[in-house]
Design a protein around this motif. Structure first.
Motif, PDB file in Angstrom:
ATOM      1  N   PHE A   1       0.820  -1.205   0.000  1.00 60.44           N
ATOM      2  CA  PHE A   1       0.000   0.000   0.000  1.00 60.44           C
ATOM      3  C   PHE A   1       0.859   1.261   0.000  1.00 60.44           C
ATOM      4  O   PHE A   1       0.561   2.229  -0.706  1.00 60.44           O
ATOM      5  CB  PHE A   1      -0.985   0.013   1.175  1.00 60.44           C
ATOM      6  N   TYR A   2       1.924   1.262   0.777  1.00 60.79           N
ATOM      7  CA  TYR A   2       2.811   2.423   0.799  1.00 60.79           C
ATOM      8  C   TYR A   2       3.361   2.674  -0.604  1.00 60.79           C
ATOM      9  O   TYR A   2       3.358   3.808  -1.087  1.00 60.79           O
ATOM     10  CB  TYR A   2       3.960   2.213   1.782  1.00 60.79           C
ATOM     11  N   ASN A   3       3.836   1.624  -1.264  1.00 58.10           N
ATOM     12  CA  ASN A   3       4.440   1.778  -2.581  1.00 58.10           C
ATOM     13  C   ASN A   3       3.432   2.224  -3.639  1.00 58.10           C
ATOM     14  O   ASN A   3       3.770   2.993  -4.539  1.00 58.10           O
ATOM     15  CB  ASN A   3       5.137   0.485  -2.999  1.00 58.10           C
ATOM     16  N   ILE A   4       2.195   1.777  -3.522  1.00 54.26           N
ATOM     17  CA  ILE A   4       1.152   2.230  -4.460  1.00 54.26           C
ATOM     18  C   ILE A   4       0.920   3.729  -4.294  1.00 54.26           C
ATOM     19  O   ILE A   4       0.835   4.470  -5.272  1.00 54.26           O
ATOM     20  CB  ILE A   4      -0.162   1.448  -4.259  1.00 54.26           C
ATOM     21  N   PHE A   5       0.854   4.184  -3.050  1.00 54.68           N
ATOM     22  CA  PHE A   5       0.573   5.592  -2.773  1.00 54.68           C
ATOM     23  C   PHE A   5       1.793   6.496  -2.928  1.00 54.68           C
ATOM     24  O   PHE A   5       1.690   7.714  -2.755  1.00 54.68           O
ATOM     25  CB  PHE A   5      -0.003   5.762  -1.361  1.00 54.68           C
TER      26      PHE A   5
END
Length: 116
Positions: free
Chosen positions: A54-58
């Protein structure tokens, strides 16, 4: 090399700020939305794997560019601004040394280990 990368990230942050300045919006929108991409950290409440995903997507600049350009070409200001904010925020984070995350844990990034 670290200084060169930080200067590059600063230039991209300034590019994001410039792109936002072209919008017909109050700067309060920029300030209010700037840290919204950090909601991606909530994945760490599940585990490191989901947290990194999720961090990498955002915080993925390529995705930010696709979102921003899609908004630009479709004349959807909300998407355009979302892309600009994602891009500027990701540049700001990388300027501070917070890179894309590995599944090993939050402090393990593509820029090296945070705090080392």
């Amino acid at each position: 090399m670290k200084i060169t990368l930080k200067l590059e990230e600063l230039a991209m942050l300034l590019l994001g700020i410039w792109a936002f300045s072209l919008q017909d919006l109050s700067w309060w929108w920029f300030i209010g939305l700037f840290f919204v991409p950090d909601v991606g950290m909530l994945g760490y409440l599940i585990n490191n794997k989901w947290g990194a995903l999720f961090y990498n997507i955002f915080h993925h600049k390529g995705l930010a560019i696709v979102i921003g350009l899609t908004g630009y070409y479709l004349k959807l200001q909300e998407l355009e601004v979302a892309g600009i904010i994602l891009f500027a925020h990701s540049s700001f984070d990388r300027l501070l040394g917070y890179g894309l995350k590995f599944e090993k844990g939050f402090k393990f990034t593509h820029l090296g280990e945070i705090g080392k």
